[in-house]
Design a protein around this motif. Sequence first.
Motif, PDB file in Angstrom:
ATOM      1  N   GLU A 153     -51.550  19.908  45.215  1.00 29.96           N
ATOM      2  CA  GLU A 153     -50.939  20.900  46.115  1.00 29.96           C
ATOM      3  C   GLU A 153     -49.562  20.426  46.567  1.00 29.96           C
ATOM      4  OE1 GLU A 153     -51.655  23.967  47.491  1.00 29.96           O
ATOM      5  OE2 GLU A 153     -53.326  24.221  46.095  1.00 29.96           O
ATOM      6  N   LEU A 154     -48.775  21.376  47.057  1.00 28.38           N
ATOM      7  CA  LEU A 154     -47.437  21.060  47.547  1.00 28.38           C
ATOM      8  C   LEU A 154     -47.403  21.368  49.043  1.00 28.38           C
ATOM      9  CD1 LEU A 154     -45.285  24.005  46.231  1.00 28.38           C
ATOM     10  CD2 LEU A 154     -47.560  23.558  45.362  1.00 28.38           C
ATOM     11  N   ALA A 155     -46.643  20.555  49.759  1.00 29.69           N
ATOM     12  CA  ALA A 155     -46.579  20.747  51.204  1.00 29.69           C
ATOM     13  C   ALA A 155     -45.824  22.025  51.541  1.00 29.69           C
ATOM     14  CB  ALA A 155     -45.909  19.546  51.851  1.00 29.69           C
ATOM     15  N   GLY A 156     -44.869  22.386  50.725  1.00 32.18           N
ATOM     16  CA  GLY A 156     -44.068  23.584  50.997  1.00 32.18           C
ATOM     17  C   GLY A 156     -43.160  23.839  49.814  1.00 32.18           C
ATOM     18  N   PHE A 157     -42.205  24.754  50.002  1.00 32.99           N
ATOM     19  CA  PHE A 157     -41.277  25.063  48.912  1.00 32.99           C
ATOM     20  C   PHE A 157     -40.298  23.914  48.702  1.00 32.99           C
ATOM     21  CE2 PHE A 157     -42.479  29.406  49.971  1.00 32.99           C
ATOM     22  CZ  PHE A 157     -42.688  29.901  48.691  1.00 32.99           C
ATOM     23  N   PRO A 158     -39.873  23.701  47.469  1.00 32.22           N
ATOM     24  CA  PRO A 158     -38.841  22.696  47.253  1.00 32.22           C
ATOM     25  C   PRO A 158     -37.533  23.084  47.926  1.00 32.22           C
ATOM     26  CG  PRO A 158     -39.449  23.771  45.169  1.00 32.22           C
ATOM     27  CD  PRO A 158     -40.315  24.354  46.233  1.00 32.22           C
TER      28      PRO A 158
END
Length: 283
Positions: A153-158
């Motif tokens: 998963e990603l914490a947020g948008f790049p």
Amino acid sequence: MTRTHLHTGHDHKQGAGGQEEILDLDAEVLAEHLAAITEWLPLTAGPRHIVDVGCGTGAGTFALLERFPEAHVTAVDTAPGHLQRLQEKACARDMSDRVHVVQADLDDADWPDLGTPDLVWASASMHHMADPERVIRNVHDLLAPGGLFAVVELAGFPRFLPAGAPEDRPGLEERCHAATGHLHAEHMPHRGADWGPMLTGAGFALDGTRTITVHIEGSRSEAIGRYALSALRRIRGAAVQALSPEDLAALDRLLDTGSPHSILRRGDLAVRTERTVWAARRT
Ligand SMILES: C[S@@+](CC[C@H](N)C(=O)[O-])C[C@H]1O[C@@H](n2cnc3c(N)ncnc32)[C@H](O)[C@@H]1O
């Protein structure tokens, strides 16, 4: 490759068109980081059957096929356009016989037969699920005993621009994200969650987690400019109501590929993001 019929009717989960482009750019730009994650997976033997949950256009599917030459992948998604693209790529890479695509909504209680995988992979897809805990329980029941569930998963948008950019509206990118934050919190409340407790709550043993910090200078590849352009175009759609007229005008200058201010012409871009992987074992 088995071709499951792809419904082409309107699908409320497919989202705005054009997502294939950004998923492909994400796969291209972050290829090394994705490979580092597949390398890290705590596996004692190469998996033979992998299910890619919410496969998109196949970023994970192809990284896993490369990493595990004996494996075949069942790639599952709701979006027919994504699956179509994945099939085209499998043909182009001469890997069709190792990929089976299945169109399914994994929020449905009844899942199609996905076999008995020894690895289930879900990258940037679990936070889209309406009831991720139910999906986790289903994955647990699907896996062979001893099999692994890898949640990435990603914490947020790049982020792409330095804080002082653009020169006439410094901090614009952060304001765009602030303007869309409430929408994402509403529609995707599990984005940025700690998946560990949900996995152990469903009976998995957590074998490890790892966070990879991504910082790729724009000079590394021209794909980074296109990735930034594609990402900010998507944000514009959601942020348009909340941005000031000055910010919107500055954003439009960045998005105008014919303008001297176009994001494609900037020499100071970088991709900054994080990916976390949770490796959970069915005991
Ligand atoms: C951000 S994309 C990630 C795609 C891919 N895993 C990757 O890493 O590039 C999320 C994917 O999950 C799929 N998805 C969302 N909800 C789903 C559901 N309920 N069932 C199946 N797929 C779903 C979307 O269609 C989309 O392709």
